[in-house]
Write a protein that holds these residues in place. Structure first.
Motif: not given
Length: 300
Positions: A69-74
């Motif tokens: 989720r962090h990667v996609l949000f970034t």
């Protein structure tokens, strides 16, 4: 590994059902299953425990879900930043909103920011409080508004404004005999509450207030929005307890609001940010909140 693999994984992890995840992604179930197996092979770990009846995340899968989720949000942030730069923006502020924040104050604040710093883009993210705290620590948000009373480690919590708790009652209700309604009289009737997941911070503050009174109210309904609260109150399902700002923006012809008498509660809205030196745009944003608060006090 491709970005689509992360999207596929997140969908399955949230649905815990391959058929529903495939439907959500608008793809067939077979290629989705193959993609997940390929992802597990590339990582060298098992992400899901699958049986004929259930699908569950492994511990490794739970950890990978947060990071995915962090990667996609970034990535989404990077795309948005590039588009903003192409439009002429020279800075950005990412503000998380948890709980139902006063829309009038927020719109005045945003209008002032836009007028004074038109080259700073402000992005708003409506997220649960837990997600806001994670995002602040990861650097995904610069600051966030909430009504929680908690002061998490590493986070600066600053009260920016407060609202009186008021009573919303149906028109022609016996409680309207009071100009200021005693809380003891309110608690004789069933209450309509905002759901603790939708308005976590204000719900906690109201519950804390009721506990100090050693009150055990009868809850008639829990609703996701204050608009729906007013609908239930107007229909006679119960009495509403809400922030004054919310009742002002969710008016209903068949609902009358009254202040509480005696020991009143002021529901606080706080600004959260990392315990570090704020950026120049964030510092100016905080200063504007202070001037907005002063302006509101002068008008009142």
């Amino acid at each position: 590994m491709e970005i689509r693999h992360l999207r596929y994984f997140i969908a399955v992890a949230e649905e815990l059902h391959f058929a529903r995840a495939a439907q959500r992604l608008h793809i067939e179930q077979s290629p989705l299953s193959r993609a997940i197996k390929h992802l597990e092979h590339r990582l060298g770990v098992q992400l899901f425990e699958r049986t004929t009846r259930t699908t569950r995340l492994t511990w490794a899968g739970q950890i990978f879900l947060d990071e995915a989720r962090h990667v996609l949000f970034t990535l989404q942030q990077a795309i948005a930043s590039a588009k903003a730069a192409a439009k002429g923006y020279r800075g950005k502020l990412r503000i998380a909103l948890s709980d139902d924040i006063d829309p009038v104050r927020l719109s005045v604040l945003l209008a002032q920011c836009r007028e004074e710093e038109p080259d700073v883009e402000i992005r708003l993210f409506e997220v649960p409080l837990a997600q806001q705290l994670v995002g602040l620590r990861y650097g995904l948000y610069d600051a966030g508004f909430t009504q929680t009373l908690d002061e998490p480690d590493g986070i600066v919590s600053q009260v920016v404004w407060s609202d009186s708790l008021v009573v919303a009652v149906p028109a022609r209700h016996p409680l309207l005999a009071h100009t200021d309604i005693p809380i003891e009289e309110v608690l004789r009737y069933p209450l309509i509450q905002c759901h603790p997941q939708s308005c976590e911070g204000s719900h906690r503050q109201i519950q804390h207030y009721l506990r100090t009174l050693r009150a055990a109210p009868v809850i008639a309904e829990q609703v996701a929005t204050f608009d729906l609260m007013m609908v239930f109150v107007a229909a006679g399902f119960g009495i509403g307890l809400a922030n004054e700002s919310h009742t002002n923006t969710c008016r209903h012809l068949d609902v009358v609001t009254r202040p509480l008498s005696g020991n009143r509660l002021a529901v606080e809205t706080r600004l959260l940010r990392l315990d570090a030196e704020p950026s120049a745009p964030l510092r100016r944003f905080i200063d504007r909140i202070g001037s907005l608060q002063l302006g509101s006090a002068m008008r009142n």
